[in-house]
Scaffold this motif. Structure first.
Motif, PDB file in Angstrom:
ATOM      1  N   ALA A 131       0.850  -1.195   0.000  1.00 54.80           N
ATOM      2  CA  ALA A 131       0.000   0.000   0.000  1.00 54.80           C
ATOM      3  C   ALA A 131       0.880   1.238   0.000  1.00 54.80           C
ATOM      4  O   ALA A 131       2.025   1.193   0.445  1.00 54.80           O
ATOM      5  N   THR A 132       0.321   2.340  -0.505  1.00 53.90           N
ATOM      6  CA  THR A 132       1.056   3.596  -0.548  1.00 53.90           C
ATOM      7  C   THR A 132       0.795   4.392   0.713  1.00 53.90           C
ATOM      8  O   THR A 132      -0.281   4.934   0.883  1.00 53.90           O
ATOM      9  N   SER A 133       1.701   4.410   1.608  1.00 50.30           N
ATOM     10  CA  SER A 133       1.725   5.304   2.768  1.00 50.30           C
ATOM     11  C   SER A 133       2.887   4.862   3.644  1.00 50.30           C
ATOM     12  O   SER A 133       3.710   4.044   3.218  1.00 50.30           O
ATOM     13  N   LEU A 134       2.954   5.392   4.842  1.00 46.83           N
ATOM     14  CA  LEU A 134       4.070   5.056   5.731  1.00 46.83           C
ATOM     15  C   LEU A 134       3.738   5.494   7.148  1.00 46.83           C
ATOM     16  O   LEU A 134       2.825   6.296   7.354  1.00 46.83           O
ATOM     17  N   GLY A 135       4.483   4.933   8.092  1.00 41.76           N
ATOM     18  CA  GLY A 135       4.363   5.398   9.463  1.00 41.76           C
ATOM     19  C   GLY A 135       3.225   4.802  10.261  1.00 41.76           C
ATOM     20  O   GLY A 135       3.001   5.190  11.395  1.00 41.76           O
ATOM     21  N   GLY A 136       2.489   3.840   9.696  1.00 40.90           N
ATOM     22  CA  GLY A 136       1.362   3.236  10.410  1.00 40.90           C
ATOM     23  C   GLY A 136       1.742   1.930  11.084  1.00 40.90           C
ATOM     24  O   GLY A 136       2.912   1.551  11.113  1.00 40.90           O
ATOM     25  N   PRO A 137       0.760   1.203  11.644  1.00 38.14           N
ATOM     26  CA  PRO A 137       1.047  -0.051  12.352  1.00 38.14           C
ATOM     27  C   PRO A 137       1.464  -1.182  11.406  1.00 38.14           C
ATOM     28  O   PRO A 137       2.129  -2.123  11.824  1.00 38.14           O
ATOM     29  N   GLU A 138       1.041  -1.101  10.134  1.00 40.03           N
ATOM     30  CA  GLU A 138       1.324  -2.171   9.181  1.00 40.03           C
ATOM     31  C   GLU A 138       2.602  -1.859   8.409  1.00 40.03           C
ATOM     32  O   GLU A 138       2.754  -0.767   7.878  1.00 40.03           O
ATOM     33  N   SER A 139       3.520  -2.804   8.342  1.00 38.47           N
ATOM     34  CA  SER A 139       4.686  -2.630   7.482  1.00 38.47           C
ATOM     35  C   SER A 139       4.212  -2.656   6.043  1.00 38.47           C
ATOM     36  O   SER A 139       3.411  -3.516   5.658  1.00 38.47           O
ATOM     37  N   LEU A 140       4.691  -1.695   5.252  1.00 35.66           N
ATOM     38  CA  LEU A 140       4.223  -1.556   3.874  1.00 35.66           C
ATOM     39  C   LEU A 140       5.397  -1.490   2.906  1.00 35.66           C
ATOM     40  O   LEU A 140       6.474  -1.004   3.269  1.00 35.66           O
ATOM     41  N   VAL A 141       5.149  -1.964   1.684  1.00 33.92           N
ATOM     42  CA  VAL A 141       6.130  -1.767   0.616  1.00 33.92           C
ATOM     43  C   VAL A 141       5.447  -1.171  -0.608  1.00 33.92           C
ATOM     44  O   VAL A 141       4.265  -1.425  -0.856  1.00 33.92           O
TER      45      VAL A 141
END
Ligand code: PLP
Length: 411
Positions: free
Chosen positions: A343-353
């Motif tokens: 997903a497009t974002s950052l800084g949340g509870p879910e690690s994202l790429v």
């Protein structure tokens, strides 16, 4: 800075200024909270006035929180007070998004004929705003390499340059800009997008930067449930910006401000955890055969590692890396991760790429991608709050699988 404790004497406010930022993140923003411990949601668009003269005073007051919510709102003000406190500025103003904040700065402070110096490596939305909207309004923009000493100052046109815009660490390759150098530029107003660092990672105002911007949508709100931006700076500059901001209309929603305020209370522990995971992953990626390069300001191999160590308290949760297999490897990697989400974002509870070349920037030509510092195999990782070992194992496992298939197809 707001005295955040009604009913307590001035001595208490002085004492608060001496507390650690992590403590102030818990204590600030309570001036208008009556005796509620959690923030109060003022879900109202407007407020009644007792008299015509009171309504008139509220309409022209840049800090009115009880006139009309596009001008200001008590819940939004509580969030703004915490950000100003943590950034060490006199004031802050929240916006409907990070882009709402950035476009209000550009369009509110620049006029036709003015000039902007901006970093080349920038968040895509900011880049597009400067590249597409500014020319339409007769505002010239010069892009520079933010890591090159003196580049911003050298591009300033005396009497014409109104803004110098930097981002540090920058999207997507995490270039680090020398904040003291930007803060020392005389003449134009200096702006730093500090989203990736958060107010607990670095404080650009301490280096003389005039306006600090955050997409609080990211780590500040921290739970992917709010879209909100914020600008921190001096009372005088923010009053100037406020005059345009109420017309620009990108006012923060009280509900999003409530979520952002709740988020900022736990920012310290989240940032620590995310920095830990990012550090562990960056180290593991460095020795993986599928990885060509790793960009993380916390690694000694980062070209501005010393600068980052000097001006940042924590290196943050973002790690960018280039895969040797280019576009196909990037695309395959995205489909191989299992714990980490896409997903497009950052800084949340879910690690994202994210893999910009196949998703957000798929319509761009290779040289256009290169101008944005995005390679065909560039992957951006944002650490969440899962167990560090699970996240590292997931990313390394996905790389092993794509590397193995690349190796077998080459055989
Ligand atoms: C997301 C982001 C923005 C834009 O913020 P929105 O809240 O999405 O409008 C600006 N700068 C950076 C560095 C960002 O990551």
């Amino acid at each position: 800075m707001a005295d955040s404790h009604p009913g307590r004497d001035g001595e208490q406010a002085v004492a608060d200024a001496e507390l650690h930022a992590h403590t102030r993140a818990i204590r600030a923003g309570r001036a208008d909270n009556q005796n509620a411990l959690a923030p109060i949601l003022w879900a109202t668009s407007t407020f009644t006035a007792a008299s015509v003269s009171e309504a008139r005073d509220l309409a022209v007051d840049t800090h009115s929180t009880r006139f009309y919510t596009r001008y200001g709102n008590p819940t939004v003000k509580a969030f703004e007070d915490v950000v100003a406190d943590l950034e060490g500025t006199e004031s802050a103003r929240a916006f409907a998004s990070g882009m709402g904040a950035l476009s209000a700065i550009v369009l509110g402070l620049c006029s036709s004929g003015d000039h902007i110096v901006a970093q080349r490596q920038l968040y895509g939305g900011t880049q597009l705003l400067l590249q597409t909207a500014c020319p339409r309004f007769g505002i010239g923009v010069t892009f520079v390499d933010g890591t090159e000493p003196g580049a911003f100052a050298d591009a300033v046109i005396p009497g014409r340059t109104m803004l110098v815009i930097a981002e540090s660490p920058a999207n997507p390759k995490l270039d680090v800009v020398d904040l003291a150098e930007v803060g020392a530029i005389a003449g134009p107003m200096t702006v730093v997008d500090s989203t990736f660092a958060t107010p607990l990672g670095q404080r650009p105002a301490e280096f003389g930067v005039d306006l600090v911007v955050h997409s609080a949508t990211k780590a500040i709100a921290g739970h992917n449930d709010a879209t909100i931006g914020v600008v921190a700076g001096s009372e005088e500059l923010l009053a100037w910006l406020w005059n345009y901001a109420v017309l620009h209309g990108a006012a923060a929603s009280p509900f999003d401000a409530l979520n952002a305020l709740r988020g900022i209370r736990t920012l310290a522990v989240r940032l620590r955890q995310q920095t830990g995971t990012a550090t562990a992953l960056a180290e593991a990626l460095g020795s993986h055969p599928a990885v060509e390069a790793v960009y993380y300001p916390g690694l000694a191999s980062h070209p501005q590692h010393e600068l980052a160590a000097r001006q940042m308290d924590l290196a943050g949760g973002l790690v960018t890396f280039d895969l040797r297999g280019g576009y196909e490897a990037g695309k395959a990697f995205m489909e191989e991760v299992r714990v980490v989400q896409f997903a497009t974002s950052l800084g949340g509870p879910e690690s994202l790429v994210t893999h910009p070349a196949s998703t957000t920037h798929v319509s761009l030509l290779p040289d256009e991608l290169e101008a944005l510092c995005i390679g065909q195999g560039t992957v951006r990782f944002s650490a969440g709050l899962e167990h560090t070992d699970d996240v590292v194992a997931d990313v390394i496992g996905a790389l092993d699988r794509i590397d193995g298939s690349a190796a077998s197809s080459a055989r």
